[in-house]
Design a protein around this motif. Structure first.
Motif, PDB file in Angstrom:
ATOM      1  N   ARG A   1      -5.022   0.146  -7.052  1.00 37.77           N
ATOM      2  CA  ARG A   1      -4.964  -0.997  -6.142  1.00 37.77           C
ATOM      3  C   ARG A   1      -5.005  -2.336  -6.902  1.00 37.77           C
ATOM      4  O   ARG A   1      -4.254  -3.260  -6.541  1.00 37.77           O
ATOM      5  CB  ARG A   1      -6.058  -0.906  -5.086  1.00 37.77           C
ATOM      6  CG  ARG A   1      -5.830   0.252  -4.113  1.00 37.77           C
ATOM      7  CD  ARG A   1      -6.955   0.378  -3.096  1.00 37.77           C
ATOM      8  NE  ARG A   1      -6.933  -0.734  -2.156  1.00 37.77           N
ATOM      9  CZ  ARG A   1      -6.137  -0.794  -1.093  1.00 37.77           C
ATOM     10  NH1 ARG A   1      -5.274   0.183  -0.851  1.00 37.77           N
ATOM     11  NH2 ARG A   1      -6.185  -1.811  -0.274  1.00 37.77           N
TER      12      ARG A   1
ATOM     13  N   ASP B   1       0.814  -1.215   0.000  1.00 39.07           N
ATOM     14  CA  ASP B   1       0.000   0.000   0.000  1.00 39.07           C
ATOM     15  C   ASP B   1       0.851   1.269   0.000  1.00 39.07           C
ATOM     16  O   ASP B   1       0.371   2.343  -0.393  1.00 39.07           O
ATOM     17  CB  ASP B   1      -0.933   0.014   1.215  1.00 39.07           C
ATOM     18  CG  ASP B   1      -2.094  -0.957   1.076  1.00 39.07           C
ATOM     19  OD1 ASP B   1      -2.392  -1.360  -0.065  1.00 39.07           O
ATOM     20  OD2 ASP B   1      -2.703  -1.314   2.099  1.00 39.07           O
TER      21      ASP B   1
ATOM     22  N   ILE C   1       1.061   3.398  -3.281  1.00 40.19           N
ATOM     23  CA  ILE C   1      -0.102   4.067  -3.875  1.00 40.19           C
ATOM     24  C   ILE C   1       0.234   5.499  -4.290  1.00 40.19           C
ATOM     25  O   ILE C   1      -0.088   5.930  -5.410  1.00 40.19           O
ATOM     26  CB  ILE C   1      -1.298   4.032  -2.914  1.00 40.19           C
ATOM     27  CG1 ILE C   1      -1.828   2.600  -2.785  1.00 40.19           C
ATOM     28  CG2 ILE C   1      -2.404   4.968  -3.402  1.00 40.19           C
ATOM     29  CD1 ILE C   1      -2.957   2.436  -1.770  1.00 40.19           C
TER      30      ILE C   1
END
Length: 260
Positions: free
Chosen positions: A134, A90, A93
């Motif tokens: 994602r 993550d 991102i």
């Protein structure tokens, strides 16, 4: 049916997973540009999903190489002990938002399909609409290096686990399919299988290749250079070499296909 690359109206492009070897995909795209070949639909897995997204986004091959050179593969502040995987996926991102600020499949210039593996259900899943970043991260989240990505209440990881050469979305929509496969195998000497790391890499590569090889025949032009096996999937020093191999093989393949 004898298909003709020069007269095809809807060219599909499938890009396999394969880590750093995926820079060969960028070489293929450069050759396509020089031969005046443009794909309308792209399907990608893992690094192939990332390259495919950049191509669908209209980025140049120079931009693509810059993306992979500048995106840190291992950053100490990206390490995690609270998630499965050594690196928190993550954390990438914000880096991806620089290249995909609208963060949607619909904002791309071309149709893109991305495959990722639903770890909980044990199934592959294609993404082609809605949020972009994602699903891209999930498709490229190679276990156990990168942590899985949560999507729709499930954990997703590398698309190559279940489908490393995702031709399926192109079979009905494209009248000519170009394939770039960087998960290759060739005969090895015993000296190349002398430790556990080499053995694990070989077995994993064979498993991925076995799941993909029956789909390689779906392609009307296939670029699958055996020399890429000499480049480690996480060997960033091999990026330029992989690009050059992809470009050289694609140039010869397109030249042959266009003179038919």
């Amino acid at each position: 049916m004898n298909k003709n690359l020069s007269t095809s109206k809807n060219i599909g492009l499938v890009l396999s997973g394969g880590g750093v070897r995926g820079m060969a995909h960028i070489g293929v795209l450069q050759a396509m540009k020089e031969f005046g070949i443009e794909a309308k639909t792209i399907s990608g897995s893992s690094v192939g999903a990332l390259v495919g997204a950049l191509y669908a986004n209209g980025n140049s091959t120079e931009d693509m190489m810059r993306f992979f050179k500048e995106t840190p593969l291992f950053k100490y502040n990206f390490l995690t002990i609270i998630k499965s995987g050594f690196i928190d996926t993550d954390r990438y991102i914000d880096i991806f938002k620089h290249y995909f600020p609208e963060n949607s499949f619909e904002a791309l210039d071309k149709k893109l399909y991305v495959v990722a593996t639903n770890l909980q259900k044990g199934e592959e899943e294609f993404f082609s609409s809605g949020e972009l970043i994602r699903p891209l991260l999930a498709s490229a989240a190679l276990p156990p290096v990168f942590s899985p990505v949560e999507l729709k209440g499930n954990l997703f990881a590398d698309g190559g686990v279940m489908n490393n050469f995702p031709t399926e979305p192109l079979l009905q929509s494209s009248d000519f399919i170009i394939g770039s496969n960087v998960s290759v195998t060739k005969e090895l000497a015993q000296k190349d299988l002398k430790n556990s790391f080499q053995l694990t890499g070989r077995v994993t590569g064979l498993m991925i290749y076995a799941s993909s090889k029956n789909k390689l025949v779906d392609c009307d032009v296939l670029i699958s250079p055996s020399e890429l096996e000499n480049i480690g999937i996480l060997d960033r020093k091999g990026m330029i070499k992989a690009y050059t191999i992809g470009y050289d093989h694609a140039s010869r393949a397109f030249e042959a296909a266009l003179v038919k």
